[in-house]
Design an enzyme around this catalytic site. Structure first.
Site, PDB file in Angstrom:
ATOM      1  N   GLY A  14     -29.739  47.764 -48.570  1.00 39.08           N
ATOM      2  CA  GLY A  14     -29.648  49.212 -48.515  1.00 39.08           C
ATOM      3  C   GLY A  14     -28.243  49.648 -48.878  1.00 39.08           C
ATOM      4  O   GLY A  14     -27.292  48.861 -48.822  1.00 39.08           O
ATOM      5  N   TYR A  15     -28.107  50.918 -49.225  1.00 36.48           N
ATOM      6  CA  TYR A  15     -26.835  51.453 -49.707  1.00 36.48           C
ATOM      7  C   TYR A  15     -26.297  52.497 -48.743  1.00 36.48           C
ATOM      8  O   TYR A  15     -26.963  53.484 -48.450  1.00 36.48           O
ATOM      9  CB  TYR A  15     -27.006  52.007 -51.125  1.00 36.48           C
ATOM     10  CG  TYR A  15     -27.268  50.876 -52.068  1.00 36.48           C
ATOM     11  CD1 TYR A  15     -26.225  50.235 -52.710  1.00 36.48           C
ATOM     12  CD2 TYR A  15     -28.553  50.360 -52.234  1.00 36.48           C
ATOM     13  CE1 TYR A  15     -26.446  49.134 -53.519  1.00 36.48           C
ATOM     14  CE2 TYR A  15     -28.786  49.261 -53.036  1.00 36.48           C
ATOM     15  CZ  TYR A  15     -27.721  48.652 -53.678  1.00 36.48           C
ATOM     16  OH  TYR A  15     -27.938  47.554 -54.461  1.00 36.48           O
TER      17      TYR A  15
END
Length: 152
Positions: A27-28
């Protein structure tokens, strides 16, 4: 410094089961600059990547499982899941990513190089198709916010 080229793969090569496979979830937390969390099998990382397409700075820091789980809900956009097969090709390793969930049926191959000269002189195998190295829409950080749209 990470130097890599990226290619679309329309069809899986035969006998994938003979190669090592990693299960990845990432995830970012930020996309400019890129700050990513990743679970790769039983290992966890926090990664910083600078801007750029073929060559960019990359720093991987170890993260605990607890740290990953704490940061996971803070990720913006899609949580990306994929299987990564590591396929030897001459002196290189092809990292074949088979995306799952909302990014399926995308399949990408990445090859990392020690220099830009080697990256530019690389001749890919016949089963690679379009070189998308210079298209930012195939960066995982971009797809986490915009999805994958092959017709676009």
């Amino acid at each position: 410094m990470e130097i890599e080229r990226k290619f679309l793969i329309p069809q899986l090569p035969e006998h994938l089961e003979q190669y090592p496979c990693r299960h990845i979830e990432q995830g970012y937390l930020c996309t400019n600059p890129v700050v990513r969390i990743r679970k790769q099998d039983d290992a966890y990382f926090l990664t910083y990547k600078s801007g750029g397409l073929m060559a960019r700075e990359e720093y991987n820091l170890p993260l605990t499982a607890e740290g990953y789980e704490h940061l996971r809900p803070k990720a913006d956009g899609l949580l990306i899941t994929k299987k990564r097969y590591c396929i030897p090709f001459g002196t290189y390793t092809i990292e074949l990513d088979i995306f799952e969930g909302e990014l399926a049926p995308l399949i990408l191959a990445e090859v990392e190089f020690p220099s830009e000269d080697e990256a530019n002189s690389f001749t890919p195998p016949e089963w690679f198709t379009e070189d998308v190295t210079y298209s930012g829409k195939y960066h995982n950080s971009y797809m986490s916010h915009h999805g994958y749209h092959p017709e676009a």
